[in-house]
Scaffold this active site. Structure first.
Site, PDB file in Angstrom:
ATOM      1  N   LYS A 195       0.857  -1.189   0.000  1.00 26.15           N
ATOM      2  CA  LYS A 195       0.000   0.000   0.000  1.00 26.15           C
ATOM      3  C   LYS A 195       0.887   1.231   0.000  1.00 26.15           C
ATOM      4  O   LYS A 195       1.638   1.468   0.953  1.00 26.15           O
ATOM      5  CB  LYS A 195      -0.904  -0.019   1.223  1.00 26.15           C
ATOM      6  CG  LYS A 195      -1.829   1.177   1.274  1.00 26.15           C
ATOM      7  CD  LYS A 195      -2.804   1.057   2.421  1.00 26.15           C
ATOM      8  CE  LYS A 195      -3.665   2.304   2.502  1.00 26.15           C
ATOM      9  NZ  LYS A 195      -4.558   2.258   3.664  1.00 26.15           N
ATOM     10  N   LYS A 248      -2.084  -1.450  -3.965  1.00 22.45           N
ATOM     11  CA  LYS A 248      -2.959  -0.287  -3.900  1.00 22.45           C
ATOM     12  C   LYS A 248      -2.131   0.985  -3.930  1.00 22.45           C
ATOM     13  O   LYS A 248      -1.190   1.075  -3.169  1.00 22.45           O
ATOM     14  CB  LYS A 248      -3.753  -0.366  -2.591  1.00 22.45           C
ATOM     15  CG  LYS A 248      -4.630   0.822  -2.336  1.00 22.45           C
ATOM     16  CD  LYS A 248      -5.293   0.667  -1.009  1.00 22.45           C
ATOM     17  CE  LYS A 248      -6.000   1.967  -0.694  1.00 22.45           C
ATOM     18  NZ  LYS A 248      -6.290   2.131   0.688  1.00 22.45           N
TER      19      LYS A 248
HETATM   20  C1  PBG Z   1      -7.638   3.247   5.309  1.00 23.49           C
HETATM   21  C2  PBG Z   1      -7.900   3.156   3.852  1.00 23.49           C
HETATM   22  C3  PBG Z   1      -7.681   4.137   2.864  1.00 23.49           C
HETATM   23  C4  PBG Z   1      -8.178   3.610   1.677  1.00 23.49           C
HETATM   24  C5  PBG Z   1      -8.635   2.332   1.954  1.00 23.49           C
HETATM   25  N1  PBG Z   1      -8.445   2.064   3.298  1.00 23.49           N
HETATM   26  C6  PBG Z   1      -7.154   5.514   2.958  1.00 23.49           C
HETATM   27  C7  PBG Z   1      -5.797   5.775   3.430  1.00 23.49           C
HETATM   28  O1  PBG Z   1      -4.962   4.891   3.644  1.00 23.49           O
HETATM   29  O2  PBG Z   1      -5.536   6.953   3.645  1.00 23.49           O
HETATM   30  C8  PBG Z   1      -8.192   4.319   0.356  1.00 23.49           C
HETATM   31  C9  PBG Z   1      -9.240   3.874  -0.597  1.00 23.49           C
HETATM   32  C10 PBG Z   1      -9.468   4.796  -1.736  1.00 23.49           C
HETATM   33  O3  PBG Z   1      -8.824   5.842  -1.919  1.00 23.49           O
HETATM   34  O4  PBG Z   1     -10.365   4.450  -2.529  1.00 23.49           O
HETATM   35  N2  PBG Z   1      -6.397   2.834   5.732  1.00 23.49           N
HETATM   36 ZN    ZN Z   2      -5.929   3.573   7.870  1.00 19.01          ZN
END
Ligand code: PBG
Ligand code: ZN
Length: 324
Positions: A195, A248
């Site tokens: 991520k 992601k």
């Molecule tokens: C929370 C989370 C996020 C997303 C999914 N779970 C945001 C982040 O990490 O700030 C992003 C999903 C999206 O942008 O569609 N940890």
């Molecule tokens: Zn988070």
């Protein structure tokens, strides 16, 4: 091989022949649709930053889940908002959290629809970070207990799979052992393993009210310039017991999807995130692109890169396009 022949005769190749030799097809079976649940009753509220998406209170989320299932989409990914935020995000792991109530409603109304839950504290903490904060720093190990408790609460409420998105170290192992000890050894873990610290999460953070109050997530999310680190993160998560590995965002990271799909033999998921979704929506809104064509091309690129599972806010639209 047939491909050179087809290429030379491209102008004469029939639609049937092109269909026969097409290497990558997106199916509705590949898609996961994210859903947002919020406190309250009777709520179905458009999300301002994410055109076409809504906040649903638990009593209204089953209607949406039923529509998703009727389109043939196999799974939803559930995000929740708390009634109140606090320092340790206590609603995240409460047994009667909004998410737990929403899970029960969905599983009661549409038992065949898989419910995957996002496991992270950032929507629940008043500072907006994914882990506990101590002396201005993320306090990794105590956070693991809370994340595992959250995953267990979701499993007990009926979640079919949990998806930790926090990026703390050691969370998969901790979660696996807590789930196993409580009799949920059949509940798989889909890890947000690679991520990236991405600016493409902007619209989502408005939707989940989860932007950090101070600082950013760069100390625990990955640097966009790194690719070998993604392999390392995935290897660790696999060792700790992850069943599905996720990359992601998707579009700026197609090379990462390709590499990890080659490197690991577990299913690979890719998250087509909120910013990627809204760029297409905004351009289509202005009449600059053909929305359906662009969204399908986007999903095909993610699948072609190697993703088996695509999490996308376009899931319902794609299902309709695929039905013709
Ligand atoms: C929370 C989370 C996020 C997303 C999914 N779970 C945001 C982040 O990490 O700030 C992003 C999903 C999206 O942008 O569609 N940890
Ligand atoms: Zn988070």
């Amino acid at each position: 091989m047939g491909f050179p022949v087809i290429r030379q005769r491209r102008l004469r190749a029939s639609a049937e022949l092109r269909r026969l030799v097409c290497q990558t097809k997106v199916s509705v079976d590949d898609l996961v649709y994210p859903l947002f649940t919020c406190p309250g009753k009777g709520v179905k509220e458009p999300i301002a930053s994410m055109a076409g998406c809504f906040h649903f209170s638990p009593d209204r989320i089953a209607e949406e889940a039923a529509e998703v299932a009727s389109l043939g989409i196999p799974a939803v990914l559930l995000f929740g908002l708390p009634e109140q935020k606090d320092e340790s995000g206590s609603e995240a792991y409460a047994e009667d959290s909004t998410v737990c109530r929403a899970i029960r409603q969905i599983k009661k109304a549409v038992p065949e629809l898989l419910v995957i839950t996002d496991v992270c504290l950032c929507a629940y903490t008043d500072h907006g970070h994914c882990g506990l904060i101590k002396d201005g720093k993320i306090d990794n190990d105590p956070t693991l207990e809370l994340l595992a408790k959250m995953a267990l609460a979701h499993a007990q409420a009926g979640a079919d799979m949990v998806a930790p998105s926090d990026m703390m170290d050691g969370r998969i192992g901790k979660m696996r052992s807590v789930l196993d000890a409580a009799g949920f050894s059949d509940t798989p873990i889909m890890s947000y393993a690679a991520k990236y610290a991405s600016a493409y999460y902007g619209p989502f953070r408005e939707a989940a009210h989860s932007a950090p109050e101070e600082g950013d997530r760069k100390s625990y999310q990955m640097d966009p310039g790194n690719s070998r680190e993604a392999l390392r993160e995935m290897e660790l998560d696999l060792e700790e017991g992850a069943d599905i590995l996720m990359v992601k965002p998707a579009l700026s990271y197609l090379d990462i999807i390709c590499r990890v799909a080659d490197a690991f033999d577990v299913p690979i998921a890719a998250y087509n995130v909120s910013g990627e979704y809204m760029m297409v929506q905004a351009a289509a809104e202005q009449g600059l692109i053909d929305r359906d064509a662009v969204l399908m091309e986007t999903l095909i690129s993610i699948k072609r890169a190697g993703a088996d599972i695509i999490i996308t806010y376009f899931a319902k639209d794609a299902a309709r396009v695929l039905r013709g």
